[in-house]
Design a protein around this motif. Structure first.
Motif, short mmCIF file in Angstrom:
data_model
loop_
_atom_site.label_atom_id
_atom_site.label_comp_id
_atom_site.label_asym_id
_atom_site.label_seq_id
_atom_site.Cartn_x
_atom_site.Cartn_y
_atom_site.Cartn_z
N ASN A 82 0.82 -1.23 0.00
CA ASN A 82 0.00 0.00 0.00
C ASN A 82 0.84 1.27 0.00
O ASN A 82 0.61 2.21 0.75
CB ASN A 82 -0.96 0.01 1.20
CG ASN A 82 -1.92 -1.15 1.14
OD1 ASN A 82 -2.42 -1.49 0.08
ND2 ASN A 82 -2.15 -1.77 2.28
N GLU A 107 0.08 -1.98 -4.52
CA GLU A 107 -0.70 -2.66 -3.49
C GLU A 107 0.17 -3.67 -2.74
O GLU A 107 0.16 -3.70 -1.52
CB GLU A 107 -1.90 -3.37 -4.12
CG GLU A 107 -2.81 -4.00 -3.09
CD GLU A 107 -4.07 -4.57 -3.72
OE1 GLU A 107 -4.56 -5.58 -3.19
OE2 GLU A 107 -4.55 -4.01 -4.72
N LYS A 137 -1.03 4.61 -0.32
CA LYS A 137 -1.89 4.30 -1.46
C LYS A 137 -3.31 4.77 -1.18
O LYS A 137 -3.84 4.51 -0.10
CB LYS A 137 -1.88 2.78 -1.72
CG LYS A 137 -2.63 2.35 -2.97
CD LYS A 137 -2.46 0.86 -3.17
CE LYS A 137 -3.02 0.40 -4.47
NZ LYS A 137 -4.43 0.57 -4.62
N ALA A 143 -6.10 3.09 1.25
CA ALA A 143 -5.46 2.14 2.16
C ALA A 143 -5.44 2.70 3.58
O ALA A 143 -5.36 3.90 3.78
CB ALA A 143 -4.05 1.82 1.71
#
Length: 195
Positions: free
Chosen positions: A9, A14, A56, A59
């Motif tokens: 993240n 990811e 991110k 997140a």
């Protein structure tokens, strides 16, 4: 030597686990390939400051981790022992684990070998591990300690430098104990005079 870089993240990534083989020393690639993201993640593990924009979108928390193989003579093992962060492994070669997290509220935490660490500690050990060359990056050749280590290594004085540093620390500890004993003796004499 860097063995593993794990990113969760962070920016647009990811999840990514990058395992590095022996001899890895340069990261290159085309524009937009993600080199900056990897280098930013590594720089954060080496003591740079997190910015919320690096989390991110959507997140709850970014998590970064790296594993390094370090040898006893590189100075890192001695530094870890001084800081009380030595890993429970054979002293000749060990794995150093760095980890950082940042949550959506801006709280950042760091660990070295599973023990809580400060950014200053990450930066200090990072300067012994990695030399990043690029815009706004760390360049160890500008640091006096790195210059001294290179010079000692070139001259074959690494062991002598380590022994001298150890002797100096022992001398400093003895001098501090002597000063403390002198102060206690003065206090005791002053109290005796008062009585």
């Amino acid at each position: 030597m860097l063995r593993l870089l794990s990113i969760r993240n962070f920016v647009v990534v990811e999840a990514l686990d990058l395992e590095v083989a022996d001899g890895f020393s340069v990261l290159t690639g085309e524009t937009g390939a993600g080199k900056s993201i990897l280098l930013d993640a590594l720089a954060l593990l080496l003591g740079d400051r997190f910015e919320l924009r690096q989390l991110k979108p959507g997140a709850e928390r970014a998590e970064l981790a790296a594993a390094f193989d370090v040898e006893e003579d590189c100075g890192v093992v001695a530094w870890l022992a001084e800081q009380g962060m030595a890993a429970d492994a054979a002293p000749a070669e060990t794995t150093l684990l760095l980890r950082r997290t940042q949550d959506a509220q801006g709280k950042s935490r760091a660990w070295i070998n599973g023990r809580p660490a400060t950014l200053a500690q990450l930066k200090e050990v990072g300067e012994m591990l990695v030399d990043l060359h690029g815009q706004n990056a760390h360049q160890s050749l500008l640091a006096a300690d790195a210059q001294r280590a290179l010079l000692d290594g070139f001259g074959g004085f690494t062991a002598l430098a380590r022994e001298t540093a150890s002797a100096w620390r022992e001398w400093r500890t003895a001098a501090e104990r002597r000063d403390a004993a002198s102060a206690a003796a003065r206090e005791s004499a002053a109290e005796r005079d008062l009585l």
